[in-house]
Design a protein around this motif. Structure first.
Motif, PDB file in Angstrom:
ATOM      1  N   LEU A 134       0.912  -1.108  -0.165  1.00 42.14           N
ATOM      2  CA  LEU A 134      -0.189  -0.299   0.515  1.00 42.14           C
ATOM      3  C   LEU A 134       1.516   1.347  -0.072  1.00 42.14           C
ATOM      4  O   LEU A 134       0.325   2.262  -0.468  1.00 42.14           O
ATOM      5  N   CYS A 135       1.918   0.985   1.188  1.00 41.97           N
ATOM      6  CA  CYS A 135       2.607   2.982   1.154  1.00 41.97           C
ATOM      7  C   CYS A 135       3.556   2.567  -0.251  1.00 41.97           C
ATOM      8  O   CYS A 135       3.852   3.759  -0.639  1.00 41.97           O
ATOM      9  N   LEU A 136       3.784   1.448  -0.975  1.00 40.28           N
ATOM     10  CA  LEU A 136       4.806   1.493  -2.675  1.00 40.28           C
ATOM     11  C   LEU A 136       3.786   2.545  -3.431  1.00 40.28           C
ATOM     12  O   LEU A 136       3.916   3.182  -4.267  1.00 40.28           O
ATOM     13  N   THR A 137       2.253   1.541  -3.448  1.00 37.55           N
ATOM     14  CA  THR A 137       1.016   2.628  -4.678  1.00 37.55           C
ATOM     15  C   THR A 137       1.352   3.389  -4.515  1.00 37.55           C
ATOM     16  O   THR A 137       0.744   4.224  -4.974  1.00 37.55           O
ATOM     17  N   LEU A 138       0.292   4.116  -2.873  1.00 40.61           N
ATOM     18  CA  LEU A 138       0.325   5.584  -2.611  1.00 40.61           C
ATOM     19  C   LEU A 138       1.757   6.105  -2.535  1.00 40.61           C
ATOM     20  O   LEU A 138       1.198   7.044  -3.623  1.00 40.61           O
ATOM     21  N   ALA A 139       2.533   5.674  -2.359  1.00 35.59           N
ATOM     22  CA  ALA A 139       4.628   6.771  -2.730  1.00 35.59           C
ATOM     23  C   ALA A 139       4.249   6.841  -4.112  1.00 35.59           C
ATOM     24  O   ALA A 139       4.835   8.305  -5.117  1.00 35.59           O
ATOM     25  N   LEU A 140       4.304   6.435  -4.734  1.00 32.74           N
ATOM     26  CA  LEU A 140       4.595   6.265  -6.799  1.00 32.74           C
ATOM     27  C   LEU A 140       3.745   6.946  -7.052  1.00 32.74           C
ATOM     28  O   LEU A 140       3.586   8.060  -8.298  1.00 32.74           O
ATOM     29  N   THR A 141       2.760   7.128  -6.482  1.00 39.24           N
ATOM     30  CA  THR A 141       1.306   7.937  -6.728  1.00 39.24           C
ATOM     31  C   THR A 141       1.604   8.673  -7.212  1.00 39.24           C
ATOM     32  O   THR A 141       1.002  10.428  -7.683  1.00 39.24           O
ATOM     33  N   ILE A 142       1.670   9.651  -5.546  1.00 34.87           N
ATOM     34  CA  ILE A 142       2.056  11.005  -5.029  1.00 34.87           C
ATOM     35  C   ILE A 142       3.089  11.415  -5.627  1.00 34.87           C
ATOM     36  O   ILE A 142       3.343  12.923  -5.932  1.00 34.87           O
ATOM     37  N   ALA A 143       4.211  10.604  -6.162  1.00 32.54           N
ATOM     38  CA  ALA A 143       5.209  11.388  -6.762  1.00 32.54           C
ATOM     39  C   ALA A 143       5.356  11.681  -8.037  1.00 32.54           C
ATOM     40  O   ALA A 143       6.236  12.200  -8.224  1.00 32.54           O
ATOM     41  N   ARG A 144       4.209  10.657  -8.998  1.00 33.82           N
ATOM     42  CA  ARG A 144       3.382  11.092 -10.427  1.00 33.82           C
ATOM     43  C   ARG A 144       2.518  12.656 -10.130  1.00 33.82           C
ATOM     44  O   ARG A 144       1.854  12.666 -11.094  1.00 33.82           O
ATOM     45  N   GLY A 145       2.495  13.143  -9.044  1.00 36.02           N
ATOM     46  CA  GLY A 145       1.696  14.199  -8.796  1.00 36.02           C
ATOM     47  C   GLY A 145       0.215  14.326  -8.810  1.00 36.02           C
ATOM     48  O   GLY A 145      -0.464  15.201  -9.417  1.00 36.02           O
ATOM     49  N   ALA A 146       0.431  13.588  -7.785  1.00 40.78           N
ATOM     50  CA  ALA A 146      -1.464  12.914  -7.922  1.00 40.78           C
ATOM     51  C   ALA A 146      -1.995  14.032  -7.101  1.00 40.78           C
ATOM     52  O   ALA A 146      -3.809  14.284  -7.289  1.00 40.78           O
ATOM     53  N   GLY A 147      -1.604  14.914  -6.235  1.00 42.53           N
ATOM     54  CA  GLY A 147      -1.936  15.645  -5.540  1.00 42.53           C
ATOM     55  C   GLY A 147      -1.924  15.766  -4.084  1.00 42.53           C
ATOM     56  O   GLY A 147      -2.048  14.526  -3.410  1.00 42.53           O
ATOM     57  N   ARG A 148      -2.781  16.462  -3.391  1.00 44.60           N
ATOM     58  CA  ARG A 148      -2.536  16.493  -1.579  1.00 44.60           C
ATOM     59  C   ARG A 148      -3.114  15.644  -1.228  1.00 44.60           C
ATOM     60  O   ARG A 148      -2.796  15.407  -0.059  1.00 44.60           O
ATOM     61  N   TRP A 149      -4.350  15.768  -1.604  1.00 42.68           N
ATOM     62  CA  TRP A 149      -5.568  14.861  -0.995  1.00 42.68           C
ATOM     63  C   TRP A 149      -4.829  13.804  -1.456  1.00 42.68           C
ATOM     64  O   TRP A 149      -5.516  12.698   0.144  1.00 42.68           O
ATOM     65  N   THR A 150      -3.859  12.874  -2.057  1.00 44.36           N
ATOM     66  CA  THR A 150      -4.208  11.212  -2.040  1.00 44.36           C
ATOM     67  C   THR A 150      -2.907  11.507  -0.839  1.00 44.36           C
ATOM     68  O   THR A 150      -3.178  10.397   0.563  1.00 44.36           O
ATOM     69  N   GLU A 151      -2.303  12.334  -0.541  1.00 45.75           N
ATOM     70  CA  GLU A 151      -1.050  12.256   0.064  1.00 45.75           C
ATOM     71  C   GLU A 151      -1.905  12.549   1.468  1.00 45.75           C
ATOM     72  O   GLU A 151      -1.191  11.366   3.025  1.00 45.75           O
ATOM     73  N   ALA A 152      -3.161  13.084   1.261  1.00 43.51           N
ATOM     74  CA  ALA A 152      -3.457  13.606   3.156  1.00 43.51           C
ATOM     75  C   ALA A 152      -4.594  12.467   3.821  1.00 43.51           C
ATOM     76  O   ALA A 152      -4.304  11.844   4.559  1.00 43.51           O
ATOM     77  N   ALA A 153      -4.921  11.385   2.417  1.00 43.70           N
ATOM     78  CA  ALA A 153      -5.595  10.632   2.987  1.00 43.70           C
ATOM     79  C   ALA A 153      -4.485   9.073   3.584  1.00 43.70           C
ATOM     80  O   ALA A 153      -4.741   8.481   4.117  1.00 43.70           O
ATOM     81  N   GLY A 154      -3.339   9.329   3.019  1.00 48.12           N
ATOM     82  CA  GLY A 154      -2.500   8.623   3.770  1.00 48.12           C
ATOM     83  C   GLY A 154      -2.104   8.824   5.248  1.00 48.12           C
ATOM     84  O   GLY A 154      -1.401   7.643   6.011  1.00 48.12           O
TER      85      GLY A 154
END
Length: 512
Positions: A335-355
């Motif tokens: 889950l961490c890897l999936t979220l981190a790669l998505t955040i690194a590609r500029g998915a938006g602040r709400w994705t990081e906030a959800a984590g």
């Protein structure tokens, strides 16, 4: 383009799933109860005590950490690196083990009270608010020292050399260099400790000592376990989330940047003043090390000889805990890897906030909400272990993301365009680029998740008394006053927690 879109969608699905888990389980509990219910006088007393003890614990931890971090920053001595490393140990130390160590030192029959009795002095008590504060300072002093020490090390060494050439006295250095750094660092340190203490459960369960020392998380447990008042539990869970969000907003408002500018990345730290301050720094370091290590040494002195005599059910509980911890760690890493790669590609602040959402959630509300949602599938006893695994993985996500997000962003900046030009995608990109470059933070995140899951004493207390994990078994032994067996189980739990962390962390560094 399609592959990149799929990867971003996968990360956003994980983020949406986390938000649904946190908010959906709270809604499920409230729905089952017929809505939120009002809080009584004892509930509001628990809220007030939670805020008070969290604020006092955070303030004491931060205030005591400043002289320790300053002494470590400006002194060089044999074993300093090992001591700084050991300061990170309490963060992955199972809470119930540390509590047992504190009882062995500060409890009624502990070494400290025996000494006070021999001197004819009044004894100290560990149960009640003073025990909760003591335990929280024990856990969070090392974290505070590490964070503040990083602030000292972030001051460019050129600033200290310039201060020395200008003939600055220690008071001048404190005014122009150290205090600006502390104004920038202390709000974040205070917030981190405050959030940990705000959601405290095991410490209050073991040391709270009655209604006058009940935290919100413990009140949620009591509402579930003894009163089965789901409406009150849901309301308390919502109050806890509101308190955490309010703390985050306040910390962001009062933080002040230090603005030292860049240096030349030299690792040489400040040179400490001579004279009486050398002895003062040595005393501070010795007192902090004694406070942190004495309880652990006391547990090991009693527990290590008891290990061969542990009963079979303790070893079964240990095996059950190891399996659950490994599964939780692997799930958390994915889950961490999936979220981190998505955040690194500029998915938006709400994705990081959800984590980061699990930081403000109550594991007990999460667990009960999942049981309510899945009650037509299996009984609570059958779902206890799988639900505990899932919640432990979710609760470890924020810590793993803190380690992975910077590395994932560097990977994307350095190799993203090259990988796209080579049409490197899918399994090949994961195998030849992503995993090798992120092996170190992945190993660290997995080790942290495994250690935290190994020592967890949360949801399992509600539904799995017939299938206890090792922390729950240790708690049961302590409640039965079988302290010798409890010490042996504590040593076993401590060894397994550190062992799992080392295996995952070492595995991440093998081919990195």
């Amino acid at each position: 383009m399609a592959a990149r879109l799929r990867r971003v969608i996968a990360g956003r699905i994980v983020a949406a799933g986390l938000a649904a888990l946190i908010l959906g389980t709270l809604a499920a509990v409230a729905w089952q109860a017929g809505g939120l219910s009002g809080l009584g006088e004892w509930d509001w007393r628990a809220v007030r005590f939670t805020i008070w003890q969290a604020a006092l614990s955070a303030t004491l931890s931060a205030a005591l950490a400043v002289p320790v971090a300053r002494a470590l920053a400006r002194r060089r001595f044999r074993g300093r690196g090992l001591l700084v490393t050991l300061l990170g140990a309490p963060f992955i130390l199972p809470v119930i083990v540390a509590i047992m160590g504190l009882i062995s030192v500060f409890g009624r029959n502990g070494a400290l009270n025996e000494g006070l009795r021999a001197l004819g002095l009044p004894e100290i008590g560990i149960y009640g608010w003073q025990g909760v504060i003591l335990a929280h300072v024990f856990f969070n002093l090392p974290l505070s020292v590490r964070l503040i020490l990083q602030g000292w090390q972030a001051i460019p060494s050129e600033r200290f050399r310039l201060a020395s050439s200008l003939g600055f006295a220690p008071a001048d250095i404190a005014r122009h260099l150290e205090r600006p750094m502390l104004r920038a660092a202390l709000p974040g340190v205070w917030l981190a400790v405050f959030l940990v203490c705000l959601t405290s459960f095991t410490v209050a369960l073991a040391l709270g000592g009655g209604p006058r020392a009940t935290t919100v998380e413990l009140a949620i447990y009591q509402a579930f376990r003894f009163d089965f008042d789901l409406g009150r539990a849901a309301t308390l869970g919502l109050v806890q989330i509101a308190l955490c969000i309010a703390a985050l907003m306040v910390a962001r408002w009062i933080a002040i940047p230090a603005a030292f500018g860049a240096g030349m990345d030299e690792r040489q730290g400040p040179t400490g003043p001579r004279g009486w301050r050398v002895g003062a720094d040595a005393a501070v370091i010795a007192l902090a090390a004694g406070f942190l290590l004495w309880p652990l040494v006391a547990v090991m002195a009693v527990g290590v000889p008891r290990l061969p005599a542990l009963e079979a059910d303790i070893w079964w509980a240990a095996g059950r805990s190891v399996v659950m911890a490994v599964i939780s760690a692997l799930l958390a890493v994915v889950l961490c890897l999936t979220l981190a790669l998505t955040i690194a590609r500029g998915a938006g602040r709400w994705t990081e906030a959800a984590g980061m959402l699990p930081l403000i959630a109550s594991p007990l509300v999460l667990g009960t909400g999942l049981f309510i949602l899945l009650r037509d599938v299996a009984s609570p006893q059958q779902m206890a272990l799988p639900v505990t695994v899932a919640i432990n993985a979710a609760m470890a996500l924020p810590f793993g993301l803190r380690a992975l997000i910077p590395a994932a962003r560097s990977l994307q900046d350095d190799y993203g365009q090259l990988a796209a030009s080579l049409d490197l995608r899918g399994w090949a990109r994961l195998r030849y680029l992503t995993l090798p470059r992120l092996a170190r933070p992945l190993g660290f995140a997995g080790g942290l998740a495994a250690a935290l899951a190994m020592g967890d004493l949360g949801v399992i207390t509600l539904f799995a008394s017939d299938q206890p994990t090792l922390p729950l078994k240790l708690y049961q032994l302590m409640n039965s006053y079988r302290m010798a067996d409890a010490a042996g189980a504590a040593v076993l739990l401590m060894a397994l927690s550190f062992g799992l962390f080392w295996i995952f962390d070492k595995g991440g560094r093998l081919d990195a």
